[in-house]
Design a protein around this motif. Structure first.
Motif, short mmCIF file in Angstrom:
data_model
loop_
_atom_site.label_atom_id
_atom_site.label_comp_id
_atom_site.label_asym_id
_atom_site.label_seq_id
_atom_site.Cartn_x
_atom_site.Cartn_y
_atom_site.Cartn_z
N ALA A 615 54.17 -8.65 -18.27
CA ALA A 615 54.59 -8.39 -16.89
C ALA A 615 53.49 -7.66 -16.13
CB ALA A 615 55.88 -7.58 -16.88
N ILE A 616 52.92 -6.63 -16.78
CA ILE A 616 51.81 -5.91 -16.14
C ILE A 616 50.60 -6.82 -15.99
CG2 ILE A 616 50.10 -4.10 -16.53
CD1 ILE A 616 52.24 -2.25 -17.39
N HIS A 617 50.33 -7.63 -16.99
CA HIS A 617 49.20 -8.54 -16.91
C HIS A 617 49.33 -9.48 -15.72
CE1 HIS A 617 46.48 -11.76 -19.02
NE2 HIS A 617 45.84 -11.10 -18.07
N LYS A 618 50.51 -10.05 -15.53
CA LYS A 618 50.75 -10.95 -14.41
C LYS A 618 50.55 -10.22 -13.10
CE LYS A 618 54.26 -14.06 -12.48
NZ LYS A 618 55.66 -14.58 -12.64
N GLU A 619 51.04 -8.98 -13.04
CA GLU A 619 50.89 -8.18 -11.82
C GLU A 619 49.42 -7.87 -11.54
OE1 GLU A 619 51.33 -3.54 -10.63
OE2 GLU A 619 52.94 -4.35 -11.88
N VAL A 620 48.67 -7.48 -12.57
CA VAL A 620 47.26 -7.15 -12.42
C VAL A 620 46.47 -8.36 -11.91
CG1 VAL A 620 45.14 -6.57 -13.68
CG2 VAL A 620 47.23 -5.27 -14.08
N LEU A 621 46.72 -9.52 -12.46
CA LEU A 621 46.02 -10.72 -12.03
C LEU A 621 46.33 -11.02 -10.56
CD1 LEU A 621 46.46 -13.04 -15.14
CD2 LEU A 621 44.41 -11.80 -14.44
N ALA A 622 47.58 -10.83 -10.16
CA ALA A 622 47.97 -11.10 -8.77
C ALA A 622 47.31 -10.11 -7.82
CB ALA A 622 49.49 -11.03 -8.63
N ARG A 623 47.27 -8.85 -8.21
CA ARG A 623 46.67 -7.82 -7.35
C ARG A 623 45.15 -7.99 -7.27
NH1 ARG A 623 49.24 -2.31 -9.63
NH2 ARG A 623 47.87 -1.35 -8.06
N ASN A 624 44.58 -8.48 -8.34
CA ASN A 624 43.12 -8.63 -8.40
C ASN A 624 42.63 -9.87 -7.66
OD1 ASN A 624 40.47 -7.80 -9.71
ND2 ASN A 624 40.67 -9.90 -10.47
N ALA A 625 43.52 -10.84 -7.44
CA ALA A 625 43.11 -12.13 -6.89
C ALA A 625 42.49 -12.02 -5.51
CB ALA A 625 44.32 -13.07 -6.85
N GLN A 626 42.80 -10.95 -4.78
CA GLN A 626 42.29 -10.82 -3.41
C GLN A 626 40.81 -10.41 -3.36
OE1 GLN A 626 43.91 -7.15 -1.45
NE2 GLN A 626 44.92 -6.84 -3.43
N TYR A 627 40.24 -10.02 -4.50
CA TYR A 627 38.88 -9.50 -4.50
C TYR A 627 37.89 -10.53 -5.00
CZ TYR A 627 41.54 -5.28 -3.82
OH TYR A 627 42.42 -4.37 -3.32
N LYS A 628 36.71 -10.54 -4.41
CA LYS A 628 35.69 -11.51 -4.76
C LYS A 628 34.82 -11.04 -5.92
CE LYS A 628 35.35 -13.42 -0.08
NZ LYS A 628 34.45 -13.71 1.06
#
Length: 679
Positions: A615-628
């Motif tokens: 669950a945290i992994h999925k959240e981290v990937l989603a939050r990180n997706a906005q950064y280049k």
């Protein structure tokens, strides 16, 4: 580590220039050592990778002989480049050469998505020194079809064995290094250190029966060989002149002979002489003799790492991956940081280890901040930022070790870094303030404490075997976690301020603790694919250290897990108590190593370091997706080029940089390919 624009047409023109023309061009375009501005040291970006360049400050301050010494050592390093490719996977060289031929000869449409995906795939392979990801060890599959590959092969008249081509697209050899015991450590690993049909039990039995003549000074059995089965019997194919990898090793030793003649002093020359003898004979006693001599050669401005060294890529912990780093002393930073090595005994005496596990006399820890001039093998393009060698515990205990921090590599990372991701994952403004004010210093201090004090600390109980014998597949992650814990324990200590390394030891310590927990429990997960578990040793150690202290501190709420606006944060509420928990875990980790307690190591790593909170992994990937910002970075090396006068005498060595990642990789393949496709 006990572990970065000429067009292709211009490159093609360059390759047919005469040697003199190249030298003259180099002289005209010599690096003036201008520091690359922040944010402008990136030369390529693809998939999850960014490739950077690093500066070599102080190059023009070296004498001609010192530059010559660096040049020869660098050439020796590059000469062995193909070795790491073959070590990583038996078909890597075949695949690389076929794809490079396509890349250089394809005349078709290069605007299509398929071609762009082909370019990205080749760059990923270049960066990883093979078809398996450099960090996750997972096989990287192409984003183009098998039919498109067949088209490219046909149109460029390139041959690639059908079975080998199939591997790029199927599930065979899917993991370079497998640490999942249920899949078989060797059966599930594609790394080319063991022949087909050899089980982990067979390999373990083979090496457990190889007893050193001097048990107090055990040889690094299996370090420089491939274990194969022939006619039902196991034997080693030794990596040496006249043996496996002999063609590349002969090139290495040829350059090392030249380096010996340019050495700064006799101790350096003596160490190089032993390294050459080791490469020629494959004798592991000579390897130990070399390491003792190398540790003792502390004078001079130039140093290097060269050999089959780190064992992270061997699930059994025996085989050393080929690597080379050539380095120049950073006088200013070395002077500031050598205070740590001088205080090594104080740190040992004041550590939380059990008395019987402490060294009574910490010997010869040499620490320097260095400027990297070239890297090859397992250190390139992805590179460490700190190194402590040699790895043999008995040599560390009797003769000491060399610890270095790769200062210009750290600086290059810093120049490329952005702050967006940090702001996303910090819990509050105070955590952000500490990170921005002390993050760089705390990182350098942690690296120094990890390498200088961490790897040099503690001792194994009499009669207990080496960690690779006792802790087996957990040896690497346990050692890295132990060194991390040493650094964490002493980062929150007024001794650092007393030594003049900071004017706010609590601020530095808090910033380091925040970063470690934030990274170990969340941010490092951006490097994993959804659903994956952790297999890389350093990632494992960061998680089991962080997860253990988090769980042990739950009753006192030492680290609180906060959910705010659907996002997770970890907030340290009591740094003093967290410091004590790090000390408790350090004491237990050293006990495990000192006593060779395999079951305790397995329990610690498997319970805390492997499983991922999905669950945290999925959240981290989603939050990180906005950064280049790329999750991984690596480097190209400068070209060190001799400049000759009209009489043919070398008058200088100048630095030039490739304008593209592809340029450097193709040049290396042209100039340093000494091995057949498969060994």
């Amino acid at each position: 580590m006990n572990r970065i624009k000429i067009t292709l047409l211009a490159l093609a023109a360059t390759l047919v220039l005469s040697c003199t023309a190249q030298q003259n061009a180099a002289a005209e375009n010599a690096s003036q050592e201008q520091s690359t501005p922040k944010g402008q040291n990136s030369i390529d970006r693809f998939a999850d990778i960014e490739v950077l360049r690093y500066d070599v400050p102080g190059w023009n301050d070296l004498t001609l002989k010192e530059k010559e010494y660096v040049y020869y050592l660098s050439q020796a390093g590059y000469a062995g480049r193909d070795i790491i490719w073959d070590q990583n996977y038996k078909n890597n060289l075949t695949i690389r050469r076929a794809l490079e031929k396509i890349y250089q000869n394809y005349k078709g449409d290069k605007t299509t998505q398929d071609w762009q995906n082909f370019e990205i795939y080749l760059k990923r392979i270049w960066f990883a020194n093979g078809i398996h990801h450099h960090y996750s060890n997972d096989k990287m599959k192409p984003a183009f079809s098998r039919a498109y590959l067949d088209q490219l092969l046909k149109e460029t008249n390139t041959t690639l064995n059908t079975a080998v081509a199939d591997v790029l697209f199927n599930d065979k050899d899917s993991k370079k290094v497998n640490l999942d015991l249920s899949k078989g450590l060797l059966e599930g690993s594609a790394v080319n250190f063991y022949g087909d049909g050899i089980s982990a039990d067979e390999a373990d039995h083979f090496y457990s029966n190889m007893k050193s003549k001097d048990p107090q000074r055990p040889l690094s059995t299996g370090l420089n060989s491939k274990l194969v089965k022939e006619n039902g019997k196991l034997r080693e194919k030794v990596w040496k002149s006249g043996g496996m990898y002999g063609a590349a090793i002969d090139q290495i030793t040829g350059w090392l002979e030249k380096a010996k003649g340019a050495a700064e002093n006799q101790k350096q020359a003596n160490a190089l002489d032993l390294l050459i003898k080791y490469y020629k004979s494959g004798d592991l006693k000579t390897w130990d003799d070399y390491n003792v001599a190398w540790v003792d050669a502390t004078e001079g401005n130039i140093d290097y790492i060269n050999g089959f060294i780190e064992v992270y890529s061997d699930p059994m912990g025996h085989k050393g991956s080929y690597e080379s780093v050539v380095q120049i002393k950073d006088f200013d930073m070395s002077k500031k940081m050598e205070v740590l090595s001088k205080q090594a005994q104080w740190f040992e005496d004041n550590s939380p280890l059990m008395p019987q596990h402490k060294k009574k006399n910490v010997v010869g820890v040499s620490y320097k901040t260095v400027i990297v001039a070239s890297e090859s093998g397992d250190s390139s393009p992805s590179t460490p930022i700190g190194v402590n060698l040699p790895n043999a515990d008995w040599i560390r205990a009797e003769h000491g070790s060399k610890s270095v921090s790769l200062g210009n590599i750290i600086d290059a990372y810093d120049k490329a870094a952005g702050s967006g991701r940090l702001k996303e994952f910090v819990n509050d403004d105070e955590e952000l303030r500490l990170a921005q004010k002390y993050g760089e210093l705390s990182s350098k201090l942690h690296t120094a404490l990890h390498e200088v004090v961490g790897h040099a600390s503690g001792q194994i109980n009499p009669g207990v075997g080496t960690p690779k014998e006792t802790l087996k597949s957990y040896a690497s992650t346990m050692e890295e976690g132990r060194a991390d814990l040493v650094g964490l324990y002493f980062l929150y200590n007024p001794k650092l301020q007393e030594l003049g390394l900071t004017d706010d030891w609590k601020g530095v310590g808090k910033a380091s603790y925040d970063n470690y927990i934030r990274n170990g429990l969340m941010m490092q997960l951006v490097r994993l694919e959804p659903g994956a578990e952790i297999e890389e040793s350093h990632m494992r150690n960061r998680q089991w250290v962080s997860a253990w202290v988090f769980e042990q501190g739950k009753e006192d709420n030492i680290i609180e897990k906060i959910t705010r606006n659907g996002k997770t944060y970890f907030n340290i509420t009591d740094y003093d108590k967290l410091h004590d928990l790090f000390g408790q875990l350090l004491r237990e980790t050293q006990r495990i190593k000192s006593e060779g307690d395999y079951n305790a190591a397995q329990k610690l790593v498997e319970n805390y370091g492997v499983k991922v909170d999905q669950a945290i992994h999925k959240e981290v990937l989603a939050r990180n997706a906005q950064y280049k910002e790329a999750p991984y970075r690596g480097f190209v090396n400068p070209y060190i080029t001799p400049v000759k006068n009209s009489a043919g005498n070398v008058t200088d060595y100048v630095l030039q940089y490739p304008e593209t990642f592809a340029e450097q990789m193709l040049r290396y393949s042209k100039e340093y390919s000494f091995l057949p496709d498969q060994n």
